[in-house]
Scaffold this active site. Structure first.
Site, PDB file in Angstrom:
ATOM      1  N   TYR A 128       2.329  -3.352   3.517  1.00  0.00           N
ATOM      2  CA  TYR A 128       1.546  -2.549   1.718  1.00  0.00           C
ATOM      3  C   TYR A 128       1.389  -3.703   0.999  1.00  0.00           C
ATOM      4  O   TYR A 128       0.730  -3.283  -0.200  1.00  0.00           O
ATOM      5  CB  TYR A 128       2.421  -1.225   1.644  1.00  0.00           C
ATOM      6  CG  TYR A 128       2.845  -0.239   2.572  1.00  0.00           C
ATOM      7  CD1 TYR A 128       2.155   0.367   2.622  1.00  0.00           C
ATOM      8  CD2 TYR A 128       3.499  -0.672   3.805  1.00  0.00           C
ATOM      9  CE1 TYR A 128       2.163   1.275   3.512  1.00  0.00           C
ATOM     10  CE2 TYR A 128       4.048   0.178   4.890  1.00  0.00           C
ATOM     11  CZ  TYR A 128       2.636   1.021   4.075  1.00  0.00           C
ATOM     12  OH  TYR A 128       3.798   2.527   5.470  1.00  0.00           O
ATOM     13  N   PHE A 418      12.248   8.766   1.901  1.00  0.00           N
ATOM     14  CA  PHE A 418      11.687   9.665   1.648  1.00  0.00           C
ATOM     15  C   PHE A 418      10.122   9.732   2.921  1.00  0.00           C
ATOM     16  O   PHE A 418       9.910   8.347   2.998  1.00  0.00           O
ATOM     17  CB  PHE A 418      11.089  10.092   0.262  1.00  0.00           C
ATOM     18  CG  PHE A 418      10.378   9.080  -0.631  1.00  0.00           C
ATOM     19  CD1 PHE A 418       8.723   8.965  -0.560  1.00  0.00           C
ATOM     20  CD2 PHE A 418      11.101   8.308  -1.329  1.00  0.00           C
ATOM     21  CE1 PHE A 418       8.619   7.975  -1.363  1.00  0.00           C
ATOM     22  CE2 PHE A 418      10.653   7.098  -2.039  1.00  0.00           C
ATOM     23  CZ  PHE A 418       9.092   7.237  -2.556  1.00  0.00           C
TER      24      PHE A 418
END
Length: 418
Positions: A128, A418
């Protein structure tokens, strides 16, 4: 040689939701078939336009979902975040740029909406950074050797006059959101929780398709009757030779909004009959837990790793949303290869507030937007990043100036996955 078909990346429709979930399960090495109960629960997360799929013909081969989130900045203010989740690419379709296409669509939409940052929990570290995300918080898990901890196993109640009670899921759904809101106002890096979050963790909805078994819920009330802490935990049933108990209590989550609540809940967990080990679950790396024990060495770190990653989408709003303990200024040149928020910015900050405006002045520190994401919540060090060659000083001592402005006395922490 067969020709590869063109892969279509687009927001999924309601009709495509089952196939998208099959691809999601496949990417996370879960059984591909999705139980109807699980599918219905996941439908509650579906927001038109925010779930992307990559389709080879009519088969979904990559997944991506984002949703609205609030993230607590240093000082207790919140910013709008684009929370990224459910990112998979099926093994048959790797190295075709599918994640890059989905990420570009989502971040562009987030910028257009006015989100200040994007966030994610990275399953793998190397992916990322190239999209501008930087590791902004750390997660630590401890295993407490209860006999070694030095607590009196005859412990019966908090020493401060408070009390511990076991409660049920309905109590947790009623009390938990308020307690979490209290925690979130004090904890940089904490993120908002939905009603669905509380329902999933108290058995009202089943998100993972496995049979539900209710955990224990422990509540702490202070001496004046106020609820200041909640914990969810599970226990196993493990016995050794000669009928010696070897049971473990595993904490799923624990909220203590005061030091007294944290102390009482951890002491309670370490006093349960037969429990020899307490596993802490996801905690801050500077959590009080080890030092709430007479012997801190009884708490052994079992996991420590990067956790919440932050991608800055608006430099000026991000840097003015947080507070600063010290006074100072710096000119930052932020490099953003995606073109979403790069440029040169003058930050003037102090205890009374901050301004961050574009400037043509010479830069003091040059850094990628990913490194700014890592620094923004106050955990990373610009001095360390300079030593690693990941930021560049254009003025001697600039990294120390930036550290003095951005770093915090307590480390940021995100309690959630999450």
């Amino acid at each position: 040689m067969s020709r590869r078909t063109e892969i279509d990346v687009r927001p999924i429709t309601e009709a495509e939701f089952p196939d998208w979930n099959r691809a999601l399960n496949t990417g996370f090495l879960q059984p591909p078939a999705v139980a109807e109960e699980q599918l219905e629960a996941r439908r509650r997360q579906f927001v038109p336009g925010r779930s992307l799929g990559a389709f080879d013909g009519d088969r979904c081969v990559a997944t991506f979902r984002s949703f609205d989130q609030e993230l607590t900045a240093v000082g207790g203010g919140t910013v709008r975040a684009d929370a990224v989740s459910n990112v998979t690419v099926t093994a048959t379709h790797r190295r075709r740029g599918l994640l890059t296409r989905m990420m570009a669509q989502d971040l562009a939409a987030a910028k257009e909406r006015g989100d200040v940052v994007a966030t994610l929990i990275a399953a793998e570290y190397p992916i990322y950074g190239r999209y501008g995300f930087g590791p902004a918080t750390t997660m630590t898990e401890w295993a407490v050797d209860v006999p070694r901890a030095g607590l009196d196993r005859r412990w019966a109640a908090p020493e401060d006059g408070g009390r511990i009670d076991l409660v049920d899921g309905e109590d947790v759904r009623g009390l938990g959101p308020g307690l979490h809101g209290w925690l979130r106002r004090e904890q940089p890096g904490a993120v908002s929780r939905t009603e669905l979050w509380w329902q999933a963790r108290t058995g009202v909805v089943n998100m993972n398709g496995t049979p539900w078994t209710e955990p224990y819920y422990a509540m702490y009330r202070s001496a004046d009757g106020g609820v200041e802490g909640l914990a969810s935990y599970r226990t196993d049933d493990h016995w050794g030779d000669a009928k010696q108990p070897l049971n473990t209590a595993t904490v799923e989550w624990l909220i203590g909004v005061t030091p007294a609540a944290e102390r009482a809940l951890w002491h309670y967990l370490c006093s349960i009959d037969w429990v020899q080990t307490v596993k802490s679950g996801w905690r801050s790396p500077d959590d009080l837990l080890p030092h709430l024990l007479p012997d801190p060495r009884a708490a052994r770190i079992t996991t420590q790793a990067d956790w919440l990653w932050v991608r800055i989408l608006d430099v000026a709003r991000a840097l003015t949303a947080r507070t600063y303990e010290g006074q100072g200024s710096a000119v930052l040149e932020v490099v953003d290869r995606a073109g979403l928020t790069g440029g040169r910015w003058r930050l003037e900050a102090g205890p009374d507030g901050a301004s961050c405006v574009p400037t043509t002045e010479s830069a003091h520190l040059v850094l990628d937007v990913a490194e700014l994401g890592a620094l923004w919540l106050g955990d990373a060090s610009a001095v360390r990043l300079a030593a690693l060659g990941r930021v560049r000083e254009e003025r001697a001592g600039a990294a120390r100036v930036v550290d003095a402005l951005l770093r915090t006395s307590r480390r940021p922490w995100c309690p959630d996955m999450f």
